[in-house]
Structure formats: C-alpha cells, structure tokens
Design an enzyme around this catalytic site. Structure first.
Site, PDB file in Angstrom:
ATOM      1  N   CYS A  66     -46.140  28.281  14.094  1.00  0.00           N
ATOM      2  CA  CYS A  66     -45.576  28.230  12.757  1.00  0.00           C
ATOM      3  C   CYS A  66     -46.364  29.171  11.851  1.00  0.00           C
ATOM      4  O   CYS A  66     -47.516  28.875  11.523  1.00  0.00           O
ATOM      5  CB  CYS A  66     -45.637  26.792  12.239  1.00  0.00           C
ATOM      6  SG  CYS A  66     -44.797  26.605  10.684  1.00  0.00           S
ATOM      7  N   CYS A 112     -38.537  24.594  12.353  1.00  0.00           N
ATOM      8  CA  CYS A 112     -39.794  25.058  11.760  1.00  0.00           C
ATOM      9  C   CYS A 112     -40.339  24.049  10.742  1.00  0.00           C
ATOM     10  O   CYS A 112     -39.980  24.082   9.558  1.00  0.00           O
ATOM     11  CB  CYS A 112     -39.667  26.430  11.111  1.00  0.00           C
ATOM     12  SG  CYS A 112     -41.311  27.051  10.666  1.00  0.00           S
TER      13      CYS A 112
END
Lengths: 399, 180
Positions: A343, A166
């Site tokens: 994200c 991430c």
C-alpha cells in the site's frame, strides 16, 4: 437455443487480475493461444491507484483510462458480456446475452462491487455539495472540486465496515486535502476528522506508528469504530453508528469524502463458488478453489485474508498461472502465495510511506531502506513509475 | 521330420505365399546385385573417390569440432538452467521496453511528469536570467560615475548588507580554518 462455446481456459473479469493471468498464460504456453477466453462487459479499463492523486488534483483522471480492447493479450479472445451464473459441476457458465461457455479450467477474477446503496442517501448525494468519493471514475473529479473550493469548516473522511480495495486509500486523500488546505490558508479555520469503522489507523504496527505521527503532525482528529450509515445531503449531516455501542451520532460536514461499502459481485455471491461472506472460496496459498479443483480465484473477489490491492494481484497472478499449468500437465501444485500486499500510503504531495507486508502482517520490503519513513523517492515512484510498470509490465504478464 | 513339417497347414500356406512372391523376390535380388556391382565399381574408382572426399573435406572442414569445443558444449549444457533464467529476465526486459516504445500514452505521461518537476526550476532560472539581462542593459546605458554618497546609499540596501555580512562571515571562517 443458447449459443455454446468451449474454451480450455475461461477467465471471468478483465481487470488487473484477469488480464495479468491471461497474458501470463499465453506467454508461458504458446499451445494455449486461441484456447483462452476472458469475459468482461466493460469497454474501459482503469488504473485505479491513480485516483487518489486525481482526487488531490495531482493527476488527470483521463491518464487512468484505456480502452479494454487495447489491453487484451494476443491469443486471448475477449467476450464482451457479463457472467450471470456459474455451473461448476458441469464446467459451464452462462452470460447475460444468453451464451453458455464450457471450460476445462476457470479463473475467477471478477473484482468487487461498490455498494453505493449500502449507505442511505449516498447514491443521490455523491458528486455534489461537498459529498465526494475517489472510488469511481465519474465521482473522482468531485473530490478535487470539493478540496480546491474549500473555504474552511469540517471535512470528514470515512472508512467503511467492509473490506475495501486498498485499505490505505481512505486516509491518503485526507493527507493531501490537509496539505492543500494549508496552501489555501484555510487549515486554521477547519477541522479534519477521520471517521473509521476500524479500530486503528493501520493494521501493521510498523506503518501505523508512522501514520499516527502524521496524524498528530497534521492535527487530524480520529474517531474509530464509527460506521457511516446515512448521508443527509440537504442539511449537510452525516449519521454514524458506533460499532461497539450501536449508538448513532449526527455530525455536520462541509466536505464528506466517502469510501463506500464494498461487497462481492452478486453473481459470485449467489453461486456455489462463494464462501459465507460471498467471496470466492480459495485456498489462501495455492489459490485453487476449496471444492472445485479446476477453478482458481484471484484478486479482490477472492476470500484471501490480506489487503485487496493491485500489488497483491501482481504476486498472485504468477502463482495462479504456475499452478494452473501444473494442473494441466498433471504435476502437483507447488506455487504458493504468501499474502504479500503493498500500500503506497501518500502522506502529502511529495511524501509516501511504502507499506509492504504478508499474511502475518510482517513487513516484507523491497528496498534496502526503512520504508516506514515518509519519502519523496517513493512518492516519485508511485506518481511516475508505477503507472508505466502497470500498463507495460504487469498487464503484459512481465512483472 | 521334414515331411511332418510339410504336412503342417501353416507351413504349407507359407510355402504357397513364398512361391507366389518368387517373381518379386527375383527382381529384388537382381536389383541388389546391380547395386552391389555399382558400389564395387565406385570403390575401385580411386580417382573419383579421392575427388569426392577432397570436396567433402573442404565443405565440412569448418564444421569439424575439436575436443575442446565438445567439452565447452557440455559445460554450456550444465549451465543451461541458469542461462535460461537470465535469458528469460532479459526477454522480459526487452518485451517491457518494446511495449513501452509502442505505448504513446505512457510516453506522454512520463513527459508530462518530467515537465511538471522541471517547470518551477526552469521558471526560476528564466527569472534570474531576465534580471541579469535587464541590469546589464541598464548598466551599459548609464555612464554616470558612482559617487561616495551613492555608495553610502547603496550600502543601506538590505541585499548589499546581506552580501556584505556573508562576505565578512566567510572571511572569518576562512581565517579560523587556515589557523588550524
């Protein structure tokens, strides 16, 4: 003599990718029940996206943890062991406990490895005296402890010079910290620095524009191309190297939130499955290995040129399973992964920018509104809805 | 020609096999003859046949399909790929709900999340209700008449002033709107 066992399909790793693939296989083909094994030495499974909120004091870390045994799909055998060596030419692999598993098809979903030793002094410093990290279950509490007890000073948030899980997470915790410092009324006496090895705040311009606005609004200082190389815990100093000039700089900190360097697991890196960087060398569209046609790679351990996220895995898993079943049945591999990743960029305790994009870094958004704007609805989705969908949808092979 | 065939060893072998099997062939022919007789007898027995067909008719009448039903069946078959797609989605949704129904940890998570959002609102409402209750109790316990001086004093209170200003502005806006 080593124990030898044969399975039609062996999956290495019981993280998000491994369990999703296993669940999808047994849902799609009842015939394969009992023919699938998943190998992982862990006893717990973590919903890691929650750790940003845990570090920000907005969630409890216990909510992110479940027994791995409760998540293994029916019809799949869980082997609680660690893979040590691949022998892809012989369709075999060896484990730490001395077993040898042979297979017809292999799915490598082993995730990535956090390299705490990649920064000098970090391993001993993390978790105390202001050095914190959201990147492990045992250190995530230290972030919240550092934020809530902050009395003012310098807070540095880092982003390393390696691929990370991430890509937005290193900055999300910074936005939460900023908001909490304002609540504590210490923001005026503090300086927040985002020290990143990257050259910009975010790779996709649409979302980078919003994030640059957030940074201006929050009065955060950005220092790009700066890579953390040493933590001097006793003097509360962090050493950074400028990636362009190679000059080193020493900065004082009161809080140092470290996103540690990450790398491919050693047992993959040292195998013939790996590319030059150590990641599983797969075709970016079919996800089949470039040299071994009965092996697939998925998730963080694969060398896919996209952001390593759970959302990416959600789109990769159906591609792997469709192509795997096509291979078994002698059909061409038609399913293609387009590099989709997502994200959820938390920019405050009730704000979120939901970035979704593909290999070409083109936004491919789910909702019929501009997701590059900060929204409360998207924050609610991340906080309340996504964990439920993860446990009951994604890990069950349903979405 | 016939004698030539007889001299063929293959034909001779076949004749030998046939001769050996003659008793079995005889039994089979006799059994077939008996079966034929039974069948003929049944066919002649009109009463039994009528009875049998009436029963079959009654039993199967509910399965007899009209042309319309057969057409519908073929239409349904054509639509099957689309229907399967929808049924799969429904199956997934049902499985998800079933999983959620069994997942106590997720239920607790949702409940805790909801409580966190409701808590500030409900505490405000509770505070408001408590204020009103207390004021009501005090008002009921106070029988003193409100004097003009008291009224003047009350008018100086910021809350009363704010309310009066709002009332004044509201009246002005209403007047303007009604003129239009």
């Amino acid at each position: 003599m080593a124990k030898q066992v044969h399975y039609s399909i062996v999956i290495v790793g019981a993280g998000s990718a491994g369990i999703s693939v296993a669940a999808r296989i047994v849902r799609a083909s009842k015939r394969l029940k009992g023919q699938v094994a998943i190998i992982d030495p862990a006893s717990k499974h973590y919903y890691q996206p929650l750790w940003t909120l845990v570090g920000g004091g907005a969630a409890k870390k216990e909510e992110s943890e479940r027994d791995l045994s409760s998540l293994i799909p029916a019809g799949v055998d869980w082997i609680c062991d660690a893979v040590t060596m691949f022998q892809p030419e012989q369709h075999k692999l060896s484990t730490e406990q001395g077993s040898i598993f042979s297979y017809d098809y292999l799915v490598v979903a082993a995730g990535l490895q956090i390299d705490w030793d990649g920064v000098k002094g970090l391993k001993d410093a993390v978790g105390k005296n202001g050095v914190c990290s959201n990147y492990a279950y045992h250190t995530v509490d230290s972030t919240w402890e550092a934020i809530r007890s902050f009395k003012g000073g310098t807070a540095i948030f880092t982003h390393p010079n390696t691929p990370v899980k991430c890509g937005g997470a290193p900055q999300k915790i910074m936005y939460l910290a900023d908001e909490y410092f304002r609540k504590l009324q210490v923001r005026n006496q503090s300086e927040i620095i985002f020290a990143s090895a990257k050259g910009s705040i975010f790779d996709v311009p649409t979302y980078a524009n919003t994030l640059n606005d957030v940074i201006r609004r929050k009065n955060i200082e950005t220092r790009y191309k700066q890579n953390l190389i040493e933590v001097r815990a006793d003097t509360k100093e962090a050493v950074f190297e400028n990636l362009d000039t190679k000059e080193q700089a020493v900065w004082k900190y009161d809080i140092l939130h470290v996103t540690p360097p990450m790398k491919a697991p050693d047992f993959i890196k040292n195998s013939t499955l790996a590319d030059a960087g150590g990641w599983v060398d797969v075709d970016p569209y079919t996800l089949v290995h470039k040299r071994f046609p009965t092996i697939f790679g998925i998730g963080d351990c694969a060398n896919l040129p996209t952001s390593k996220t759970g959302a990416a895995i959600r789109k990769q898993a159906p591609v792997v399973v469709k192509n795997l079943l096509a291979l078994i049945n002698g059909y061409p591999l038609e399913a293609k992964y387009d590099g989709y990743t997502s994200c959820p960029l938390v920019t405050g305790y009730n704000k979120l920018v939901l970035a979704e994009f593909d290999y070409n870094q083109m936004p491919c958004e789910t909702f019929p509104f501009d997701q590059s704007e900060e929204r409360f609805s998207m924050y609610l989705m991340k906080r309340e809805l996504l964990p439920i969908l993860y446990w009951n949808g994604m890990l069950k092979g349903l979405m | 020609m016939f004698l030539e065939d007889l001299s063929d060893p293959e034909v001779q072998e076949a004749i030998t096999v046939l001769i050996r099997k003659l008793p079995k062939i005889k039994d089979t022919v006799l059994a077939a003859e008996e079966g034929l007789e039974v069948a003929t007898s049944i066919l002649r027995d009109q009463e039994s046949l009528r009875y049998l067909f009436e029963r079959v008719d009654g039993q199967l009448s509910r399965f007899f399909v009209e042309k319309e039903s057969i057409d519908a069946l073929f239409t349904l078959l054509e639509k099957m790929p689309k229907l399967v797609k929808y049924v799969s989605v429904l199956e997934q949704a049902a499985d998800f709900l079933e999983s959620l129904g069994k997942d106590k940890q997720s239920q607790q998570y949702v409940l805790a999340g909801m409580k966190a959002y409701i808590a500030p609102v409900s505490s405000q409402v509770e505070h408001g209700v408590a204020v009103i209750r207390e004021a009501k109790v005090r008002a009921e316990g106070n029988s003193e008449p409100v004097s003009v001086f008291r009224l003047f004093k009350l008018m100086k209170d910021p809350t009363v002033q704010k309310t009066l200003r709002f009332t004044q502005s509201l009246l002005e806006v209403l007047a303007e709107k009604s003129k239009k």
